[in-house]
Design a protein around this motif. Structure first.
Motif, PDB file in Angstrom:
ATOM      1  N   LEU A 103     -19.307  24.327  -0.734  1.00  0.00           N
ATOM      2  CA  LEU A 103     -20.580  24.262  -1.885  1.00  0.00           C
ATOM      3  C   LEU A 103     -21.696  24.103  -1.571  1.00  0.00           C
ATOM      4  CD1 LEU A 103     -18.467  21.914  -2.846  1.00  0.00           C
ATOM      5  CD2 LEU A 103     -20.203  20.229  -2.249  1.00  0.00           C
ATOM      6  N   PHE A 104     -21.918  24.698  -0.658  1.00  0.00           N
ATOM      7  CA  PHE A 104     -22.953  25.658  -0.090  1.00  0.00           C
ATOM      8  C   PHE A 104     -23.510  27.013   0.017  1.00  0.00           C
ATOM      9  CE2 PHE A 104     -21.710  21.743   2.386  1.00  0.00           C
ATOM     10  CZ  PHE A 104     -23.587  20.922   2.089  1.00  0.00           C
ATOM     11  N   GLY A 105     -21.900  27.086  -0.331  1.00  0.00           N
ATOM     12  CA  GLY A 105     -22.335  29.174  -0.781  1.00  0.00           C
ATOM     13  C   GLY A 105     -22.462  30.146   0.442  1.00  0.00           C
ATOM     14  N   THR A 114     -22.503  20.778 -13.341  1.00  0.00           N
ATOM     15  CA  THR A 114     -23.959  20.063 -13.595  1.00  0.00           C
ATOM     16  C   THR A 114     -24.014  18.857 -13.409  1.00  0.00           C
ATOM     17  OG1 THR A 114     -23.038  19.533 -16.107  1.00  0.00           O
ATOM     18  CG2 THR A 114     -23.610  21.820 -15.057  1.00  0.00           C
ATOM     19  N   VAL A 115     -24.975  18.166 -13.996  1.00  0.00           N
ATOM     20  CA  VAL A 115     -25.085  16.799 -13.574  1.00  0.00           C
ATOM     21  C   VAL A 115     -24.706  15.514 -14.110  1.00  0.00           C
ATOM     22  CG1 VAL A 115     -28.087  14.890 -13.694  1.00  0.00           C
ATOM     23  CG2 VAL A 115     -27.515  17.245 -12.272  1.00  0.00           C
ATOM     24  N   PHE A 154     -30.003  19.820  -9.855  1.00  0.00           N
ATOM     25  CA  PHE A 154     -31.397  18.835  -9.391  1.00  0.00           C
ATOM     26  C   PHE A 154     -32.570  18.487 -10.012  1.00  0.00           C
ATOM     27  CE2 PHE A 154     -32.579  16.651  -5.315  1.00  0.00           C
ATOM     28  CZ  PHE A 154     -32.038  15.737  -5.198  1.00  0.00           C
ATOM     29  N   LYS A 155     -33.421  19.114  -9.971  1.00  0.00           N
ATOM     30  CA  LYS A 155     -34.729  18.974 -10.470  1.00  0.00           C
ATOM     31  C   LYS A 155     -34.493  18.461 -11.969  1.00  0.00           C
ATOM     32  CE  LYS A 155     -35.882  24.063 -12.005  1.00  0.00           C
ATOM     33  NZ  LYS A 155     -34.676  24.521 -12.416  1.00  0.00           N
ATOM     34  N   PHE A 201     -24.971  21.733  -5.070  1.00  0.00           N
ATOM     35  CA  PHE A 201     -24.374  21.308  -5.998  1.00  0.00           C
ATOM     36  C   PHE A 201     -24.519  21.743  -7.039  1.00  0.00           C
ATOM     37  CE2 PHE A 201     -20.903  17.757  -7.290  1.00  0.00           C
ATOM     38  CZ  PHE A 201     -20.049  18.979  -7.541  1.00  0.00           C
ATOM     39  N   PHE A 202     -24.981  21.022  -7.339  1.00  0.00           N
ATOM     40  CA  PHE A 202     -25.789  21.830  -8.635  1.00  0.00           C
ATOM     41  C   PHE A 202     -25.926  21.900  -9.936  1.00  0.00           C
ATOM     42  CE2 PHE A 202     -26.279  16.889  -6.909  1.00  0.00           C
ATOM     43  CZ  PHE A 202     -25.707  16.015  -7.908  1.00  0.00           C
TER      44      PHE A 202
END
Length: 527
Positions: A103-105, A114-115, A154-155, A201-202
């Motif tokens: 998930l963190f690459g 996507t959200v 996220f933003k 993740f998003f």
């Protein structure tokens, strides 16, 4: 017909094999046992068996040791003694085709969603929201949908929450009360999730869940390994992410019924995290997915220490079970042992509850579905040794494996297309431009008004000056007229006086005086 997968040999007679029939592998399963009893080796043996018959696998690597699936095993004295006791001549050591994900690459190919795909229900679980806050979050998603605002990263979600908070009064009539307290709590929990790295993740490109269902050039199923050592620091994110993947599989895969072998086998390690503090709505969704996803050709195998970690409604759906040793030191432990024993079909040759506490490392109680799909009597057996190494791979070996992956480069670069964040920024910019334009128009109107007032004032001053000038000219003209009149009067008097004097001199004597008196009356009087 399916393929029998040899997963163990009976403890009482190592010549007899215990098998799991591939056509019933989608009936789900359980791998349970205390720490250090051999669950990880069991998981690896099952994963290798499924891979060899062309079934892709997904599993999480919580401690980093499952990465050893990507490296062939090797002999050592302890291992040789083990296979000798199991009457196995040799093990064909081999590496499995492994695809690493993270998930963190950092330790694998990035995984994103996507959200909008996660949705408010699962997101509320990640953020640990209460029912009221979950309702507000659902309303935020609804507002975004109604206004065509894409929630991708996220933003986007943060800007959407800010937008709803600023316009809560406008949305109240249609979407209900959106309290500042609930919106603030959601925003705070989002910040906490971001601090833990969950914001990575998003985003896009979002994971294509079908990338998990791939085989290599030899027809072996890929084993998808999720690096979860860091992810375990955010257990809510871990559990919700795996549940999201199951939901995606359920939604995207067609109904296939019972096949000779599953389309995918999904191992859910640390399964208790999925059910801890789950809301009733979420738990209902989990049970629904577990119950129905087998018809899509997907088998779910829960890996946990204690069978009590799973709700009875889920535990009752698990047809294939491997129970390693449990310790019964406390009343709670004894209850867990009894629960585990009660889930098996009894074997008259031994007491199940007693055997659970006596099992050695690598030994387990096993019950799989037979060829008719009926649970077999529980057997006590030794798990087969894996073909892969027992040692985790190095960072260099992991990187080489990632570079050779069929999806190398597909997910590494993050995309950032126009979505809610940019759209709301444009709205703000438009409002600012409109406000600036209105302010400029207002300033221009004030300036015009001030100019008109100044011009009017100047005109008034000029008019007064002109009036005063006219008055002055009139006064001067009047004075001039008065002077002229006085001059004329004086001139007349001078003329008359001169004439009178002249006449008096001309007449002389009394007659002259009489004439003068007659003419001038008493002007001169009598002499």
């Amino acid at each position: 017909m399916g393929t029998p997968l040899v997963i163990a040999k009976k403890t009482t007679n190592t010549q007899q094999e215990i098998v799991l029939h591939s056509q019933f592998a989608n009936r789900h399963g359980l791998i349970a046992g205390a720490t250090g009893t051999g669950k990880t080796v069991t998981l690896k043996v099952l994963a290798e068996n499924f891979s060899r018959i062309g079934v892709p696998v997904f599993l999480a690597d919580a401690k980093g040791d499952v990465s050893s699936l990507a490296k062939a095993g090797e002999s050592n004295p302890k291992f040789d003694e083990r296979i000798k006791n199991l009457h196995i001549e040799s093990i064909p050591f081999a590496a499995s085709p492994v695809v690493f994900w993270d998930l963190f690459g950092e330790q694998g190919h990035p995984i994103r969603s996507t959200v909008s795909e996660i949705g408010p229900l699962l997101l509320a679980q990640i953020l640990n929201l209460n029912d009221t806050q979950e309702g507000v979050l659902s309303a935020v998603f609804r507002i975004a949908d109604d206004q065509g605002l894409l929630l991708i990263d996220f933003k986007d979600l943060k800007s959407m929450l800010t937008y709803v908070s600023e316009h809560a009064a406008e949305f109240k009539a249609e979407y209900g009360n959106l309290s500042p307290a609930s919106l603030g709590a959601i925003q705070r929990n989002l910040l906490a999730l971001a601090d833990q790295g969950g914001d990575k993740f998003f985003g896009e490109p979002a994971l294509d869940i079908l990338d998990f269902i791939q085989t290599d050039s030899q027809g072996r199923g890929n084993i998808n390994v999720l690096a979860a050592d860091k992810l375990m620091n955010t257990p809510k994110l871990y559990a919700t992410f795996l549940l999201w993947m199951l939901s995606e599989l359920f939604e995207q895969l067609p109904e296939v019924g019972d096949l000779d072998k599953p389309k995918l086998v999904f191992f859910f390690d640390e399964a208790h995290l999925l059910f801890d503090n789950a809301s009733p709505a979420l738990q209902e969704k989990i049970e629904q997915v577990v119950r129905l996803i087998r018809s899509k050709g997907v088998g779910i195998y829960f890996v946990t220490q204690n069978p009590l970690d799973l709700p009875e409604s889920v535990l009752g759906q698990l047809g294939n079970r491997v129970q390693h040793a449990l310790r019964a030191f406390t009343p709670k432990d004894q209850k867990a042992v009894k629960t585990a024993a009660d889930t098996f079909r009894a074997n008259p040759e031994f007491k199940v509850d007693q055997a659970i506490t006596e099992l050695g490392v690598g030994e387990a109680l096993i019950s799989c579905l037979d060829e008719q799909g009926t649970p077999q009597m529980v057997e006590r057996g030794w798990i087969m040794p894996p073909y892969s190494s027992f040692s985790p791979i190095t960072h260099e070996e992991r990187q080489a494996c990632m570079n050779q992956s069929i999806i190398a480069g597909v997910y590494e670069k993050q995309l950032d297309r126009e979505s809610a964040f940019e759209m709301l920024q444009n709205k703000v910019a438009e409002r600012q431009q409109q406000a600036l334009q209105a302010e400029q128009e207002k300033a221009a109107a004030k300036e015009k008004e001030a100019l008109e007032k100044q011009q009017a004032k100047e005109a008034e001053v000029l008019a007064r000056q002109q009036a005063r000038e006219q008055e002055r000219l009139a006064r001067e003209q009047q004075k001039e007229a008065e002077r002229a009149a006085k001059q004329r009067e004086k001139l007349t008097q001078d003329i008359v006086g001169t004439f009178a004097k002249s006449a008096a001199r001309s007449l002389g004597g009394s007659t002259g005086q009489k004439i003068v008196r007659g003419l001038l009356g008493s002007l001169f009087g009598k002499r």
